[in-house]
Design an enzyme around this catalytic site. Structure first.
Site, PDB file in Angstrom:
ATOM      1  N   HIS A  19      -8.288  -4.969  -9.984  1.00 35.68           N
ATOM      2  CA  HIS A  19      -9.157  -5.969  -9.345  1.00 35.68           C
ATOM      3  C   HIS A  19      -9.766  -6.888 -10.403  1.00 35.68           C
ATOM      4  O   HIS A  19      -9.794  -8.118 -10.245  1.00 35.68           O
ATOM      5  CB  HIS A  19     -10.322  -5.288  -8.603  1.00 35.68           C
ATOM      6  CG  HIS A  19      -9.925  -4.533  -7.375  1.00 35.68           C
ATOM      7  ND1 HIS A  19     -10.392  -3.279  -7.088  1.00 35.68           N
ATOM      8  CD2 HIS A  19      -9.105  -4.863  -6.340  1.00 35.68           C
ATOM      9  CE1 HIS A  19      -9.900  -2.872  -5.928  1.00 35.68           C
ATOM     10  NE2 HIS A  19      -9.102  -3.813  -5.464  1.00 35.68           N
ATOM     11  N   LYS A  43      -9.670   1.485   7.040  1.00 33.53           N
ATOM     12  CA  LYS A  43      -9.864   2.448   5.957  1.00 33.53           C
ATOM     13  C   LYS A  43     -11.221   3.119   6.068  1.00 33.53           C
ATOM     14  O   LYS A  43     -12.222   2.458   6.351  1.00 33.53           O
ATOM     15  CB  LYS A  43      -9.790   1.731   4.599  1.00 33.53           C
ATOM     16  CG  LYS A  43      -8.426   1.156   4.280  1.00 33.53           C
ATOM     17  CD  LYS A  43      -8.451   0.448   2.941  1.00 33.53           C
ATOM     18  CE  LYS A  43      -7.100  -0.176   2.608  1.00 33.53           C
ATOM     19  NZ  LYS A  43      -7.158  -1.048   1.439  1.00 33.53           N
ATOM     20  N   ARG A  96       0.967  -6.045  -6.273  1.00 36.20           N
ATOM     21  CA  ARG A  96       1.557  -5.091  -7.220  1.00 36.20           C
ATOM     22  C   ARG A  96       3.027  -4.829  -6.929  1.00 36.20           C
ATOM     23  O   ARG A  96       3.778  -4.471  -7.815  1.00 36.20           O
ATOM     24  CB  ARG A  96       0.794  -3.758  -7.164  1.00 36.20           C
ATOM     25  CG  ARG A  96      -0.624  -3.836  -7.677  1.00 36.20           C
ATOM     26  CD  ARG A  96      -1.455  -2.710  -7.155  1.00 36.20           C
ATOM     27  NE  ARG A  96      -1.491  -2.740  -5.703  1.00 36.20           N
ATOM     28  CZ  ARG A  96      -2.260  -1.971  -4.945  1.00 36.20           C
ATOM     29  NH1 ARG A  96      -3.035  -1.079  -5.509  1.00 36.20           N
ATOM     30  NH2 ARG A  96      -2.258  -2.078  -3.637  1.00 36.20           N
ATOM     31  N   SER A 133      -7.184   1.566  -5.339  1.00 38.34           N
ATOM     32  CA  SER A 133      -8.457   2.221  -5.022  1.00 38.34           C
ATOM     33  C   SER A 133      -8.201   3.552  -4.334  1.00 38.34           C
ATOM     34  O   SER A 133      -8.921   4.532  -4.574  1.00 38.34           O
ATOM     35  CB  SER A 133      -9.297   1.330  -4.104  1.00 38.34           C
ATOM     36  OG  SER A 133      -9.699   0.171  -4.772  1.00 38.34           O
TER      37      SER A 133
HETATM   38  O1  PNS Z   1      -8.733  -4.286  -0.304  1.00 40.43           O
HETATM   39  P1  PNS Z   1      -8.132  -4.365   1.083  1.00 40.43           P
HETATM   40  O2  PNS Z   1      -8.642  -3.230   1.948  1.00 40.43           O
HETATM   41  O3  PNS Z   1      -6.643  -4.423   1.039  1.00 40.43           O
HETATM   42  O4  PNS Z   1      -8.659  -5.735   1.725  1.00 40.43           O
HETATM   43  C1  PNS Z   1      -8.231  -6.149   3.008  1.00 40.43           C
HETATM   44  C2  PNS Z   1      -9.163  -7.234   3.576  1.00 40.43           C
HETATM   45  C3  PNS Z   1     -10.580  -6.696   3.690  1.00 40.43           C
HETATM   46  C4  PNS Z   1      -9.155  -8.430   2.624  1.00 40.43           C
HETATM   47  C5  PNS Z   1      -8.590  -7.624   4.963  1.00 40.43           C
HETATM   48  O5  PNS Z   1      -8.681  -6.497   5.790  1.00 40.43           O
HETATM   49  C6  PNS Z   1      -9.311  -8.797   5.598  1.00 40.43           C
HETATM   50  O6  PNS Z   1      -9.032  -9.922   5.237  1.00 40.43           O
HETATM   51  N1  PNS Z   1     -10.263  -8.548   6.513  1.00 40.43           N
HETATM   52  C7  PNS Z   1     -11.052  -9.595   7.132  1.00 40.43           C
HETATM   53  C8  PNS Z   1     -10.876  -9.657   8.645  1.00 40.43           C
HETATM   54  C9  PNS Z   1     -10.067 -10.870   9.066  1.00 40.43           C
HETATM   55  O7  PNS Z   1     -10.418 -11.998   8.781  1.00 40.43           O
HETATM   56  N2  PNS Z   1      -8.949 -10.601   9.766  1.00 40.43           N
HETATM   57  C10 PNS Z   1      -8.100 -11.600  10.380  1.00 40.43           C
HETATM   58  C11 PNS Z   1      -7.101 -12.310   9.493  1.00 40.43           C
HETATM   59  S1  PNS Z   1      -6.034 -11.330   8.549  1.00 40.43           S
END
Ligand code: PNS
Length: 165
Positions: A19, A43, A96, A133
């Site tokens: 990150h 999660k 990744r 993570s």
């Molecule tokens: O680190 P992560 O868990 O892979 O992050 C995922 C995250 C939080 C970036 C993703 O779940 C997200 O964008 N959530 C926001 C909700 C949203 O806007 N959803 C609709 C479009 S994808």
């Protein structure tokens, strides 16, 4: 000239060296970078959001990443609503592997359709390509040493937590 603003979103549960690598690269490319902790309903969280925020701030400061980076959290709705509110033109995500590409591609397309916000996929340093993570959560939960994978403040916090201090 208008500022180029990017959002680096994620669960950051906990923040890893991968990150931090992506945040540092984004800070070199954009005028302003908003690191945004977003609750991922898919999660089960290990750390409360306030803890992740504090660890991210400490890690960014300790890594001497440019002063154009701020850390916040968002739980009010769509990620692109936040991006639009702060005038961000891009989301930056670390990639990744092909698994990440498959996971991120539909979200990138939906986010662009929703609000015209672009997603930039950034390749981390290969040294961090296997760090996640979820792996850190598992190793830390079983009492293993996670210091090769996380910034110093996170390693110290998890080590103290693991020993119940
Ligand atoms: O680190 P992560 O868990 O892979 O992050 C995922 C995250 C939080 C970036 C993703 O779940 C997200 O964008 N959530 C926001 C909700 C949203 O806007 N959803 C609709 C479009 S994808």
């Amino acid at each position: 000239m208008t500022s180029r603003i990017a959002v680096v979103p994620g669960s950051f549960d906990p923040p890893t060296l991968g990150h931090l690598d992506v945040i540092a690269r984004a800070a070199n490319l954009f005028d302003e970078v908003h690191v945004l902790i977003v609750h991922n309903p898919d999660k089960e969280a290990m750390l409360p959001i306030a803890q992740r925020l504090s660890l991210l701030e400490q890690s960014i400061a300790e890594a001497n990443i440019d002063g154009n980076v701020t850390v916040g959290s968002w739980s009010m709705g769509l990620l692109v609503d936040y991006a639009t509110e702060v005038g961000a033109s891009a989301l930056v995500k670390g990639i990744r592997s092909q698994v990440d590409v498959a996971y991120e591609t539909p979200m990138a397309i939906v986010n662009r359709n929703l609000a015209g916000v672009e997603t930039i996929f950034m390749l981390p340093d290969p040294e961090h390509a296997m760090v996640s993570s979820s792996l850190v959560r598992q190793v830390a939960g079983l009492g293993g040493d996670v210091s090769p994978y996380v910034p110093g403040p996170v390693a110290r916090f998890l080590d103290t937590g693991a020993r119940g201090l």
